[in-house]
Design an enzyme around this catalytic site. Structure first.
Site, mmCIF file in Angstrom:
data_model
loop_
_atom_site.group_PDB
_atom_site.id
_atom_site.type_symbol
_atom_site.label_atom_id
_atom_site.label_comp_id
_atom_site.label_asym_id
_atom_site.label_seq_id
_atom_site.Cartn_x
_atom_site.Cartn_y
_atom_site.Cartn_z
ATOM 1 N N SER A 49 0.817 -1.221 0.000
ATOM 2 C CA SER A 49 0.000 0.000 0.000
ATOM 3 C C SER A 49 0.852 1.274 0.000
ATOM 4 O O SER A 49 1.869 1.345 0.692
ATOM 5 C CB SER A 49 -0.900 -0.002 1.236
ATOM 6 O OG SER A 49 -1.488 1.269 1.392
ATOM 7 N N LYS A 100 -13.561 -5.120 4.185
ATOM 8 C CA LYS A 100 -14.437 -3.954 3.997
ATOM 9 C C LYS A 100 -15.896 -4.218 4.351
ATOM 10 O O LYS A 100 -16.608 -3.299 4.737
ATOM 11 C CB LYS A 100 -14.346 -3.460 2.556
ATOM 12 C CG LYS A 100 -13.026 -2.764 2.254
ATOM 13 C CD LYS A 100 -13.037 -2.172 0.866
ATOM 14 C CE LYS A 100 -11.734 -1.454 0.618
ATOM 15 N NZ LYS A 100 -11.729 -0.689 -0.617
ATOM 16 N N ASP A 136 -14.257 5.387 -1.155
ATOM 17 C CA ASP A 136 -13.820 4.898 -2.476
ATOM 18 C C ASP A 136 -14.632 5.556 -3.598
ATOM 19 O O ASP A 136 -14.078 5.918 -4.637
ATOM 20 C CB ASP A 136 -13.963 3.376 -2.556
ATOM 21 C CG ASP A 136 -12.919 2.661 -1.714
ATOM 22 O OD1 ASP A 136 -11.771 3.152 -1.650
ATOM 23 O OD2 ASP A 136 -13.238 1.619 -1.113
ATOM 24 N N GLY A 162 -18.968 -5.781 -7.815
ATOM 25 C CA GLY A 162 -18.270 -6.134 -6.577
ATOM 26 C C GLY A 162 -18.098 -4.903 -5.699
ATOM 27 O O GLY A 162 -18.792 -3.893 -5.903
ATOM 28 N N ALA A 164 -15.775 -2.555 -5.375
ATOM 29 C CA ALA A 164 -15.380 -1.274 -5.979
ATOM 30 C C ALA A 164 -16.580 -0.671 -6.714
ATOM 31 O O ALA A 164 -16.870 0.524 -6.589
ATOM 32 C CB ALA A 164 -14.219 -1.486 -6.942
ATOM 33 N N GLY A 285 -7.570 4.144 -12.538
ATOM 34 C CA GLY A 285 -8.014 4.303 -11.159
ATOM 35 C C GLY A 285 -6.962 4.827 -10.196
ATOM 36 O O GLY A 285 -7.188 4.854 -8.982
#
Ligand code: SKM
Length: 315
Positions: A49, A100, A136, A162, A164, A285
Site C-alpha cells: 500500500s 471492507k 472509495d 463487486g 469497488a 483508477g
C-alpha cells in the site's frame, strides 16, 4: 572502513544534527512524540500500500502530529483489532481487502454511503464511537472531475458489481448521476447481491439503476451508447492477466465516450488502449486511490490533504 573512536561520537551526532537542522530549514521534519496520534490501515496484504507514504507526507506537509501505519491482520481477530485501535486512542483508520464488509458489524454507526454500499473503507473514531464510512466512491467521483468531466445528470455503464463497483455507484447516485446500468455475471449469489444493492440505491436516491447479465452483449452495447461514461470495475485486465478485456470488441466504444478503467496495474489495460484508439477520453483508477485517501484524511483531521504535492511525489 574508518574506525570511530568513542570521543568522536559527539562530533558525529553534532554533524548529524547540523544536517538535520539544514534539512529542517528547507522542509518540515516529522517527529514521533509522546502526543503523536495514530491513524492507519488494516487489511491483508497491506505491505504494497502507498497509503502510509501518502498520509504521512500530508501530515508532514501540514506540520500535524499524526502518524499512519499499516497493519496486516492475517491470522488476527478483526473485532479485537478494531476495538484495540479504538481503545488506544486512534483517530481513525482505513480498511482494505478482505475486511471492507466484515468490519461493518463492529461499527456503532454507518454513514448513508456505507449503508447503501454495505462496505466501509474508512472508520472515524470520536468519543469512543466508531463510524463506518466509504470514501472509495468519493475518490472515483473526484477523479472524474479531476479528469475534466461532469457526469452529474448523465448515465453511466458499470462493468462488475463487486466492492469497488458498489462504492462507485453509491457515490455516483448520491451525487446525482441520473442512470446507472450495471453488468454482472449471472452467478446466483453475486447476481442476487447486485439486485439487492440496486434496491438500496433506489430506496435512498433518485437514480435509475438496473442490473443486467454480463453475457447480454446487445444490452451492453445499448447501455454504453446511451452513457456519458463507461467504468470497468471488474478485475478483468489486471496483471498478470493483462491480455484480457471486459468488453467483447472495440465497436462498443464511440468517440466522445469517457472510459475509466479503475485498474492501474498495468497503467494502460487492454480496455484503456482500445478506448484510446477509438478516440475516447480515458483515465485509470490511480487518482481514485489518491482522492479516496484525501477524503479519509479530511474525515479524520478536518483539513484538506495537500493533494497536488502528494500526487507529484507518489503518483
Ligand atoms: O479503499 C482503499 C483503502 O482506503 C486504502 C487502500 C490501500 O492503501 O491500498 C486501498 C483501498 O482499498
Amino acid at each position: 572502513y574508518k574506525t570511530v573512536h568513542i570521543y568522536q561520537i559527539p562530533i558525529i551526532i553534532i554533524e548529524k544534527l547540523e544536517k538535520y537542522e539544514i534539512q529542517k530549514g528547507r522542509e518540515k521534519i516529522m517527529e514521533i512524540t509522546g502526543k503523536t496520534t495514530l491513524t492507519g490501515l488494516i487489511g491483508s496484504p497491506v505491505a504494497h500500500s502507498i497509503s502510509p507514504q501518502m498520509h504521512n507526507e500530508a501530515f508532514r506537509q501540514l506540520g500535524l502530529d499524526y502518524v499512519y501505519l499499516a497493519f496486516d491482520l492475517a491470522g488476527s481477530d478483526l473485532g479485537t483489532a478494531v476495538r484495540g485501535l479504538r481503545d488506544i486512542g486512534a483517530k481513525g483508520f482505513n480498511v482494505t481487502m478482505p475486511y471492507k464488509v466484515h468490519v461493518l458489524e463492529y461499527m456503532d454507526e454507518l454513514t448513508p454511503a456505507a449503508k447503501i454500499a454495505q462496505a466501509c473503507n474508512t472508520v472515524i473514531i470520536k468519543d469512543g464511537k466508531l463510524t463506518g464510512h466509504t470514501t472509495d466512491g468519493i475518490g472515483f467521483m473526484s477523479s472524474v472531475s479531476d479528469a475534466g468531466h461532469d457526469i452529474i445528470g448523465k448515465k453511466m455503464t458499470v462493468l462488475g458489481c463487486g466492492g469497488a463497483a458498489t462504492a462507485i455507484c453509491t457515490q455516483a447516485a448520491l451525487d446525482g448521476v441520473s442512470d446507472i446500468d450495471i453488468f454482472q455475471l449471472k452467478l446466483p449469489e453475486e447476481f442476487d447481491r447486485a439486485l439487492a444493492f440496486a434496491d438500496r440505491v433506489r430506496e435512498h436516491t433518485s437514480c435509475n439503476i438496473h442490473i443486467y447479465d454480463f453475457a447480454d452483449t446487445e444490452q451492453m452495447r445499448k447501455s454504453i451508447s446511451e452513457s456519458a461514461i463507461l467504468t470497468n470495475a471488474t478485475n478483468v485486465g489486471m496483471a498478470p492477466h493483462d491480455d484480457q478485456c471486459p468488453i467483447p470488441d472495440a465497436s462498443m466504444l464511440l468517440p466522445g465516450l469517457i472510459v475509466c478503467d479503475i485498474i492501474y496495474n498495468p497503467r494502460k489495460t487492454k480496455l484503456y488502449q482500445m478506448a484510446e484508439a477509438a478516440g475516447c477520453s480515458v483515465f485509470n483508477g490511480l487518482y481514485m486511490l489518491l482522492f479516496q485517501g484525501a477524503a479519509s484524511f479530511e474525515c479524520w483531521i478536518g483539513q484538506k490533504m495537500p493533494v497536488d504535492i502528494i500526487r507529484q511525489k507518489f503518483f
